[in-house]
Design a protein around this motif. Structure first.
Motif, mmCIF file in Angstrom:
data_model
loop_
_atom_site.group_PDB
_atom_site.id
_atom_site.type_symbol
_atom_site.label_atom_id
_atom_site.label_comp_id
_atom_site.label_asym_id
_atom_site.label_seq_id
_atom_site.Cartn_x
_atom_site.Cartn_y
_atom_site.Cartn_z
ATOM 1 N N ALA A 35 5.610 -7.015 5.330
ATOM 2 C CA ALA A 35 5.216 -5.801 6.154
ATOM 3 C C ALA A 35 5.440 -4.420 6.565
ATOM 4 O O ALA A 35 4.853 -3.610 6.234
ATOM 5 C CB ALA A 35 5.697 -6.320 7.732
ATOM 6 N N VAL A 36 6.759 -4.185 6.992
ATOM 7 C CA VAL A 36 8.053 -3.263 5.894
ATOM 8 C C VAL A 36 7.452 -2.192 4.821
ATOM 9 O O VAL A 36 6.811 -0.994 4.164
ATOM 10 C CB VAL A 36 9.129 -3.628 5.934
ATOM 11 C CG1 VAL A 36 10.035 -2.538 5.476
ATOM 12 C CG2 VAL A 36 9.739 -4.153 7.238
ATOM 13 N N SER A 37 7.366 -2.785 3.535
ATOM 14 C CA SER A 37 6.797 -2.651 2.419
ATOM 15 C C SER A 37 5.040 -2.412 2.912
ATOM 16 O O SER A 37 5.112 -0.859 1.554
ATOM 17 C CB SER A 37 6.832 -3.595 1.152
ATOM 18 O OG SER A 37 6.235 -3.054 -0.461
ATOM 19 N N MET A 38 4.405 -2.776 3.377
ATOM 20 C CA MET A 38 3.050 -2.201 3.388
ATOM 21 C C MET A 38 2.603 -0.967 3.850
ATOM 22 O O MET A 38 2.342 -0.028 4.468
ATOM 23 C CB MET A 38 1.867 -3.350 4.142
ATOM 24 C CG MET A 38 2.098 -4.309 2.840
ATOM 25 S SD MET A 38 1.172 -4.011 1.793
ATOM 26 C CE MET A 38 -0.888 -4.223 2.266
ATOM 27 N N ILE A 39 3.830 -1.151 5.472
ATOM 28 C CA ILE A 39 4.061 0.239 6.161
ATOM 29 C C ILE A 39 4.513 1.675 5.397
ATOM 30 O O ILE A 39 4.210 2.406 4.875
ATOM 31 C CB ILE A 39 4.860 -0.077 7.104
ATOM 32 C CG1 ILE A 39 4.010 -1.003 8.069
ATOM 33 C CG2 ILE A 39 5.436 1.674 7.700
ATOM 34 C CD1 ILE A 39 5.081 -1.990 9.769
ATOM 35 N N GLU A 40 5.761 0.900 5.168
ATOM 36 C CA GLU A 40 6.512 1.977 3.680
ATOM 37 C C GLU A 40 5.214 2.878 2.475
ATOM 38 O O GLU A 40 5.476 3.886 2.505
ATOM 39 C CB GLU A 40 7.747 1.560 3.336
ATOM 40 C CG GLU A 40 8.566 1.611 4.192
ATOM 41 C CD GLU A 40 9.724 1.183 3.885
ATOM 42 O OE1 GLU A 40 10.040 1.224 2.030
ATOM 43 O OE2 GLU A 40 10.742 1.521 4.376
ATOM 44 N N ARG A 41 4.668 2.098 2.397
ATOM 45 C CA ARG A 41 3.676 1.949 1.180
ATOM 46 C C ARG A 41 2.019 3.214 1.811
ATOM 47 O O ARG A 41 1.313 3.609 0.857
ATOM 48 C CB ARG A 41 3.709 0.833 0.943
ATOM 49 C CG ARG A 41 4.545 0.835 -0.713
ATOM 50 C CD ARG A 41 3.858 -0.369 -1.310
ATOM 51 N NE ARG A 41 3.988 -1.687 -1.305
ATOM 52 C CZ ARG A 41 3.444 -2.192 -1.262
ATOM 53 N NH1 ARG A 41 1.894 -1.919 -2.196
ATOM 54 N NH2 ARG A 41 3.284 -3.429 -0.572
ATOM 55 N N GLY A 42 2.008 3.199 2.802
ATOM 56 C CA GLY A 42 1.159 3.491 3.387
ATOM 57 C C GLY A 42 -0.226 3.141 3.971
ATOM 58 O O GLY A 42 -1.509 3.338 3.963
ATOM 59 N N LYS A 43 0.292 1.770 3.449
ATOM 60 C CA LYS A 43 -0.970 0.185 3.095
ATOM 61 C C LYS A 43 -1.408 0.045 4.836
ATOM 62 O O LYS A 43 -2.590 0.148 5.796
ATOM 63 C CB LYS A 43 -0.795 -1.062 1.751
ATOM 64 C CG LYS A 43 -0.144 -0.451 0.869
ATOM 65 C CD LYS A 43 -1.634 0.725 0.336
ATOM 66 C CE LYS A 43 -1.494 0.510 -1.224
ATOM 67 N NZ LYS A 43 -2.476 1.678 -1.711
ATOM 68 N N ASN A 44 -0.432 -0.190 5.910
ATOM 69 C CA ASN A 44 -0.866 -0.681 6.558
ATOM 70 C C ASN A 44 -0.417 0.122 8.221
ATOM 71 O O ASN A 44 0.453 1.039 8.187
ATOM 72 C CB ASN A 44 0.384 -1.859 7.484
ATOM 73 C CG ASN A 44 -0.759 -2.865 6.300
ATOM 74 O OD1 ASN A 44 -1.423 -3.274 6.343
ATOM 75 N ND2 ASN A 44 0.294 -4.439 6.474
ATOM 76 N N TRP A 45 -0.966 0.643 9.015
ATOM 77 C CA TRP A 45 -0.271 1.246 10.514
ATOM 78 C C TRP A 45 0.161 0.336 11.136
ATOM 79 O O TRP A 45 -0.064 -0.949 11.755
ATOM 80 C CB TRP A 45 -1.526 1.995 10.627
ATOM 81 C CG TRP A 45 -1.097 2.477 11.860
ATOM 82 C CD1 TRP A 45 -0.836 2.788 13.239
ATOM 83 C CD2 TRP A 45 -0.405 4.319 11.711
ATOM 84 N NE1 TRP A 45 -0.632 3.766 14.107
ATOM 85 C CE2 TRP A 45 -1.009 4.156 13.540
ATOM 86 C CE3 TRP A 45 -0.637 4.923 10.176
ATOM 87 C CZ2 TRP A 45 -0.407 6.314 12.830
ATOM 88 C CZ3 TRP A 45 -0.292 5.963 10.810
ATOM 89 C CH2 TRP A 45 -0.167 6.757 11.724
ATOM 90 N N PRO A 46 1.486 0.404 11.586
ATOM 91 C CA PRO A 46 2.603 -0.099 12.281
ATOM 92 C C PRO A 46 1.639 -0.518 14.281
ATOM 93 O O PRO A 46 1.455 0.926 14.234
ATOM 94 C CB PRO A 46 3.860 0.048 12.743
ATOM 95 C CG PRO A 46 3.397 2.099 12.287
ATOM 96 C CD PRO A 46 2.056 1.959 11.177
ATOM 97 N N SER A 47 2.050 -0.701 14.523
ATOM 98 C CA SER A 47 1.509 -1.567 16.014
ATOM 99 C C SER A 47 2.600 -0.021 17.062
ATOM 100 O O SER A 47 3.083 0.123 16.547
ATOM 101 C CB SER A 47 1.543 -2.925 16.763
ATOM 102 O OG SER A 47 2.452 -3.435 16.986
#
Length: 122
Positions: A35-47
């Motif tokens: 989840a952290v990796s996806m946020i840092e790579r701009g793939k997921n937007w954090p809640s």
């Protein structure tokens, strides 16, 4: 740069400046490493709750996470606005005055070179 990618880069830069690994940050957030990796790579937007926990874990306000987001160009994958802010907080008053004067001179040089018309050879 897309906003999600800019936020991810900012989070990664702050995490690295704090000496945290992605595992450390994931533990602080009670989220997975992926989840952290996806946020840092701009793939997921954090809640919103995750954004609040991110700010606390990275020792910044939520405003600082988003302030000037996407305005700094890439340099070794770091968010230059964050790096500059971090460096400025480490300066004493005299050094801060020199830094501000240097930035003002650079800004004047940059704006004058943008406005200057191109010369044609005689």
């Amino acid at each position: 740069m897309e906003l999600k990618q800019a936020l991810g880069r900012r989070i990664k830069t702050l995490r690295e400046l704090r000496g945290l690994t992605q595992n450390d940050l994931a533990a602080e957030l009670d989220r997975s490493l992926d989840a952290v990796s996806m946020i840092e790579r701009g793939k997921n937007w954090p809640s919103v709750p995750t954004i609040e926990r991110l700010a606390a874990a990275l020792k910044v306000s939520t405003t600082e996470l988003f302030d000037d987001l996407g305005t700094a160009g890439p340099a070794n994958g770091q968010d230059l606005v964050v790096v500059a802010r971090e460096l400025l907080t480490k300066l004493g008053q005299a050094e801060l005055e020199v830094a501000v004067a240097t930035l003002e001179a650079l800004a004047r040089k940059s704006s004058s070179s943008e406005v200057r018309p191109a010369r044609t050879p005689a």
